[in-house]
Design an enzyme around this catalytic site. Structure first.
Site, PDB file in Angstrom:
ATOM      1  N   ASP A   1      -7.926   2.449   6.311  1.00 52.72           N
ATOM      2  CA  ASP A   1      -7.626   2.480   4.884  1.00 52.72           C
ATOM      3  C   ASP A   1      -6.946   1.195   4.437  1.00 52.72           C
ATOM      4  OD1 ASP A   1      -8.700   4.700   3.845  1.00 52.72           O
ATOM      5  OD2 ASP A   1      -6.804   5.794   3.535  1.00 52.72           O
TER       6      ASP A   1
ATOM      7  N   ASP B   1      -1.305  -1.019   5.667  1.00 56.97           N
ATOM      8  CA  ASP B   1      -1.197  -0.423   6.994  1.00 56.97           C
ATOM      9  C   ASP B   1      -2.229  -1.013   7.945  1.00 56.97           C
ATOM     10  OD1 ASP B   1       0.837   1.199   6.159  1.00 56.97           O
ATOM     11  OD2 ASP B   1      -0.471   2.908   5.695  1.00 56.97           O
TER      12      ASP B   1
ATOM     13  N   GLU C   1       0.841  -1.200   0.000  1.00 57.40           N
ATOM     14  CA  GLU C   1       0.000   0.000   0.000  1.00 57.40           C
ATOM     15  C   GLU C   1       0.876   1.251   0.000  1.00 57.40           C
ATOM     16  OE1 GLU C   1      -2.368   0.323   3.535  1.00 57.40           O
ATOM     17  OE2 GLU C   1      -3.102   2.320   3.020  1.00 57.40           O
TER      18      GLU C   1
END
Ligand code: TTJ
Length: 656
Positions: free
Chosen positions: A520, A516, A443
């Site tokens: 998100d 993470d 990511e």
């Protein structure tokens, strides 16, 4: 016309020590999944009593001493003595393999299959097990334990014979409480989340049965009035409520799900279905309350019947002319949410994960009952608006399919040229052996950069994701294929998608998602899993997809420091290192140096990977539809309850 049961109906087979010697043979694994398996054995027995109409309430309670209990308000396990052996029904159920709740063929019910190894297996793998039977206005009791005898571990030994305690009871039922043996299982920590999810599913599948769950380890309420956490699952509408729940965040094409119930050649059948504005199909199928993720004969029968009935309706209503050819099954399943649940005897499982129903008689029966049920439903004039909505949707789907086919041909022709560009962002590895190679999907560009520095380039490739990939559920295939992030993944993996998928062409045998530890990150992970689930299902069932677990904390005191992966480990380390230790919380992958990322998350010798199972991917799909939906409150709660991918999840398999 109810048969009178007695202990003599129970077949006696063999002893228990074999179970402890080879637990894997009976419950598959001694991981968290196996731990929960021995609970499901007991729950299945209580559910059977309810499914047969003799109980309508089941209670599960988790205790602080590591034990758990299951009770029902059924007839109670037989307490009378088997004339030939001198054993009570209770003793037989808990000490004889393959006798747990399974009686002879005549009275045999529907439990079995994935679970169905019997309550004696639970006893064999427990430190102790206590059973109470309430009937004849009194309470019977028996206890078992595992103990050393002549230097050997003996499993599930009766401490005493079943006896009448003399404690009066106004109700009937059974209560079983046991403590799983910590020398058998890798973990003996029951997961509230796993148990909640399964009990909720069982409540949907068995309408009218009230299931309560109490967790004494978790106290809620205000300081002066602390109460154990408790949840209740009860659905009057059964699987129709399940469909409504699945569609909670979508826009249904009509209000009340179609709900068909029937029985044909001893196969009990139930289906509930509703269409939404989504473009994908969501069919959840079960046999004997066991999820069949890979589908099978019952699903095939349902799809065949749906296609036939709806094509007939198109012609009947003049929407398809004589010379026009039939629509395809896919056209009738766009935006379909359905729950199919059948109950039958002698189930056979097939497929890579043994979650595919193999019995051909299930196809015939479900096909027959779906056709009959739908024809009757559509013949009713008040259901005409539902029929019209379905037919309109299918015709549109067919038109788009035709357009997409043309588009796909163009995409295919361009593929060889574009490949070059698309893999531009990929930092590939130098090794040429796919079975050794790993692809990290990372990511964000900055974490991607760190991962690039950190990796061992001989076998680790890095693919940074810039934007959010497209939600594969809310979009038609042509749009999914147009998304740049998704296309990059497809070309990097090299194995194609859907009908063109071929696992032999896979460039990396480990596909590792690194995101993470925040909302998100959970979102991106869920979208990627949904994509793999939809378009590369075999990649998941082959076990090629993994979640990388970066540490959440670093705790340091003087020159010692440790990386910690969850709250439990943090609490434990705090105790050990004392209050002077400093704690650093990592909010994102980007906060780590290349060396830290390598040593904690990427080095095969030190990292923790969670292998993604089909069940994980299926719940990711539910997660995505909630995340992408419009219901804000629901979304907040759902993230809190479900976005957590941690080592405690019973579905997850931890690997290096
Ligand atoms: C069998 O035939 C006589 C009447 O009751 C039938 C029976 O065994 N019922 C029954 C078993 N109800 N509940 C159970 C049961 C419940 C739990 C929690 C655990 C086990 C092993 C069985």
């Amino acid at each position: 016309m109810q048969k009178n049961y007695s202990a003599s109906d129970i077949k006696i087979l063999e002893g228990l020590d074999a179970v402890r010697t080879r637990p894997g043979m009976y419950i598959g694994t001694t991981s968290s999944r196996g731990l929960h398996h021995i609970l499901w054995e007991i729950v299945d027995n209580a559910m059977d009593e309810a499914a047969n109409g003799f109980a309508d309430s089941i209670a599960v309670e988790i205790f602080t001493d590591g034990s758990i209990s299951v009770s029902d308000n059924g007839r109670g396990i037989p307490v009378d003595i088997h004339p030939e052996t001198g054993y009570s029904g209770v003793e037989v159920v808990f000490t004889q393999l393959h006798a747990g709740g399974k009686f002879d063929n005549e009275s045999y019910t529907h439990s079995g299959g994935l679970h169905g190894v019997g309550a004696s297996v639970t006893n064999a793998l427990s430190e102790w097990l206590t059973v109470e039977v309430y009937k004849h206005q009194t309470t019977y009791r028996m206890e078992f334990e595992s103990r050393l005898e002549d230097g050997k571990m003996k499993s599930g030994v009766p401490k005493y014979k079943l006896f009448d305690t003399g404690v009066s009871s106004e109700h009937t039922g059974t209560m079983v409480r046991f403590k799983p043996d910590k020398t058998v299982f890798e973990t003996v920590n029951f997961s509230l989340d796993t148990i909640s999810k399964r009990l909720k599913e069982l409540a949907f599948l068995n309408k009218g049965v009230k299931i309560t769950l109490t967790d004494n380890r978790v106290l809620t309420g205000d300081i002066n009035n602390k109460k154990p956490l408790s949840r209740e699952f009860y659905y009057e509408g059964g699987i129709a409520d399940y469909v409504k729940y699945l569609n909670e965040t979508k826009s249904p094409a009509f209000d009340t799900p179609i709900h068909l119930i029937g029985e044909h050649s001893k196969i009990h059948f139930e289906v509930a279905m509703q269409y939404t504005d989504a473009y994908t199909e969501n069919i959840f199928s079960y046999v004997n309350n066991i999820p069949t993720s890979e589908g099978g004969m019952h699903e095939t029968g349902f799809k065949m019947a749906l296609t036939k009935v709806l094509n007939d309706q198109l012609r009947k209503n003049g929407l398809l002319k004589d010379k026009e050819s039939n629509l395809l099954g896919d056209d009738f399943r766009e935006g379909l949410t359905a729950v199919l649940s059948i109950k039958m005897q002698n189930i056979q499982f097939e497929g890579q994960t043994k979650t595919k129903l193999g019995n051909p008689e299930a196809k015939t029966a479900v096909d027959h009952m779906t056709q009959e049920g739908l024809e009757k439903y559509f013949a009713d004039a008040k259901n005409k608006p539902v029929l019209d909505a379905i037919l309109k949707k299918a015709l549109l789907a067919a038109r788009v399919r035709e357009a997409a086919r043309k588009e796909k041909e163009i995409v295919r022709a361009q593929k060889s040229i574009e490949n070059f560009n698309l893999v531009g962002k990929l930092s590939s590895c130098t090794g040429k052996k796919p079975e050794l190679n790993e692809l990290f999907i990372v990511e964000g560009d900055s974490a991607g950069g760190t991962a690039k520095q950190a990796r061992n380039r001989s076998f680790q490739a890095i693919l940074p994701l810039r934007g959010k990939p497209l939600n594969a559920e809310k979009s038609r295939i042509d749009k999914v294929l147009a998304n740049e992030e998704i296309r990059t993944i497809i070309s990097a993996l090299g194995c194609g998608i859907s009908g063109d998928f071929n696992v032999d062409d896979l460039n990396y045998h480990k596909v590792i998602i690194l995101s993470d530890a925040d909302q998100d990150g959970a979102h991106i992970r869920a979208i990627l899993l949904t994509f793999f689930f939809r378009y590369m299902k075999d990649l998941i069932s082959n076990g090629n997809v993994y979640i990388g677990l970066p540490p959440l904390y670093k705790i340091s005191r003087r020159d010692v420091s440790e990386y910690l992966y969850d709250e439990v480990a943090l609490a434990e380390a705090r105790q050990r290192l004392g209050s002077t230790a400093t704690i650093q919380r990592y909010k994102g992958l980007g906060e780590m140096s290349a060396e830290q990322l390598w040593s904690t998350t990427m080095d095969p010798n030190r990292r923790t990977l969670v292998r993604v199972s089909i069940e994980d991917a299926a719940s990711a799909e539910k997660l995505v539809s909630v995340l992408m939906g419009d219901a804000v409150e629901l979304r907040k709660n759902y993230i809190i309850e479900n976005a957590d991918f941690n080592k405690e999840d019973a579905f997850s398999e931890i690997v290096k």
